[in-house]
Design an enzyme around this catalytic site. Structure first.
Site, PDB file in Angstrom:
ATOM      1  N   CYS B  32       0.853  -1.197   0.000  1.00 18.54           N
ATOM      2  CA  CYS B  32       0.000   0.000   0.000  1.00 18.54           C
ATOM      3  C   CYS B  32       0.880   1.235   0.000  1.00 18.54           C
ATOM      4  O   CYS B  32       1.543   1.534   0.994  1.00 18.54           O
ATOM      5  CB  CYS B  32      -0.927  -0.074   1.211  1.00 18.54           C
ATOM      6  N   CYS B  35       0.313   3.963   2.526  1.00 23.73           N
ATOM      7  CA  CYS B  35       0.806   3.548   3.848  1.00 23.73           C
ATOM      8  C   CYS B  35       2.286   3.876   3.973  1.00 23.73           C
ATOM      9  O   CYS B  35       2.745   4.345   5.021  1.00 23.73           O
ATOM     10  CB  CYS B  35       0.634   2.041   4.050  1.00 23.73           C
TER      11      CYS B  35
END
Lengths: 304, 108
Positions: B32, B35
């Site tokens: 991700c 993230c």
């Protein structure tokens, strides 16, 4: 004392980074202000296949890291802060941020755009509970489940294809009767058995108990209303320019975009705009980079 | 130096739920990108809120039990825990200034 730079660049995507490369090489003291992390929206792209010079493709993160390295090598400074306004004072431009204020001779606005929201009932409530704006982040939470993708552009179709690796099926819901993507992407999407299309259809409401379970849909041609059971809905319906702090400083169009001339100049001499934030931008990393370079060249002419 | 602590399914109850202080859990995964963008900001915030909020991170890929217990379906998600209960829920990447505002509201 506010620190002075010859050029302040707002936004660290391909447009801002390319502008910074050119202004730094022009030996203009240059500051790039980025509110998130350098790279911009394209860092979310797993593989960028249409940036010239990378025949095997390159990840958006790596591409922009390389751009940043290259510009930094020539002296570009970077600050992580959110820009909150631009003030014009006695021929000077004051760029205000959450960290400090800066005085600039020229400003290049390259703050790009962010994912637009549909603004329908259920969207906000279920964000993080089945409503997602990032397919690469969240696809894995929907293994073996049916998922909807809303939108018909490059980003929507790229995401739909990525989601097929996890979902049982992917239903692309698009308000028009055809896609707005490159032919090669369309061919790939139509050939993918897990992708289905609902044309001329809009989502009116997202429903569920705790998590997303069902969408209320409407066909915009026939007016017919129907429902679709899904476990997730990925939004890819376009973008909203990051220009909220510019209201009252620069004229913006109804959608919030900045109009520029062919030199990337705005209505205020010495303030330029580049990339996705411009009205009618092609919204590509390459064109954004080109805009940034054009703005940098005319910023240098303006200053000297 | 305060750095985010890595937590997992095995020590989640002890480290997060039974803590006296406020604990922020960053639900993330290596694939991700937002993230990854958020991580250095949380490192900085861990410093800024040192002594007030304990910062932790949990890899949802390695720890599906905890991720599904809190119905994490989107990452990054930040949950702020107060005496074992989630009191604040932040979804998606946000710039530092905005996160600070959210944390200040939630922790007072």
């Amino acid at each position: 004392m506010n620190k002075e730079y010859e050029v302040v660049i707002i936004g660290g995507g391909p447009a801002g980074l390319s502008a910074g490369l050119y202004t730094s090489r022009a030996r203009l003291s240059s500051l790039l202000i980025e509110r998130g992390l350098v790279g911009g929206q394209i860092v979310n792209a797993e593989l960028v296949e249409n940036y010239p010079g990378f025949p095997e493709g390159i990840s958006g993160l790596e591409l922009t890291q390389l751009m940043h390295q290259q510009a930094t090598k020539y002296g570009l400074e970077t600050l992580l802060a959110e820009t909150t306004g631009i003030e014009l004072k006695e021929g000077q431009k004051v760029v205000k941020t959450t960290e400090a204020n800066f005085i600039a001779k020229a400003v290049i606005i390259a703050g790009g755009s962010e994912r637009a929201k549909l603004g329908i009932p259920g969207e906000k409530e279920f964000t993080g509970k089945g409503v997602s704006y990032c397919a690469t982040c969240d696809a894995a939470f929907f293994k073996g489940e049916p998922i909807a993708v809303v939108g018909g552009g490059d980003a929507a179709i790229t995401e739909a294809r990525h989601l097929t690796r996890f979902a049982s099926k992917v239903i692309v819901i698009h308000r028009r009767h055809q896609l707005r993507t490159s032919r090669i992407l369309q061919e790939k999407a139509f050939a993918e058995p897990k992708i289905e299309f609902l044309w001329n259809t809009i989502v009116e409401e997202i429903k569920g108990e705790e998590v997303v379970q069902q969408l209320s849909l409407r066909n915009v041609i026939t007016g017919e209303k129907f429902t679709l059971d899904v476990a997730g809905i990925f939004m890819s319906i376009g973008f909203k320019p990051n220009t909220a702090y510019l209201k009252g400083v620069l004229p913006l169009d109804a959608a919030g975009y900045i109009t520029t001339n062919e030199k990337m100049g705005t209505e205020i001499p010495g303030i330029f705009a580049a990339g996705d934030i411009r009205y009618n931008s092609a919204q590509q990393a390459v064109t954004a980079a080109g805009d940034g370079v054009t703005a940098a060249i005319y910023a240098e002419i303006f200053i000297r | 130096m305060s750095k985010p602590i890595t937590v997992d399914d095995a020590n989640f109850d002890q480290t997060v739920l039974q803590a006296e202080a406020l604990v922020l859990v960053d639900f993330w995964a290596p694939w991700c990108r937002p993230c990854l963008m958020l991580a250095p900001i949380l490192d900085e915030l861990a410093e800024d809120y040192s002594g007030k909020i304990t910062f932790t991170r949990l890899d949802v890929d390695q720890n599906p039990k905890t991720a599904s217990r809190y119905q994490i379906m989107s990452i990054p998600t930040l949950l702020l825990f107060k005496k074992g209960e989630p009191v604040s829920h932040i979804v998606g990447y946000k710039p530092k200034a905005e996160l600070k505002r959210d944390l200040d509201t939630a922790s007072t």
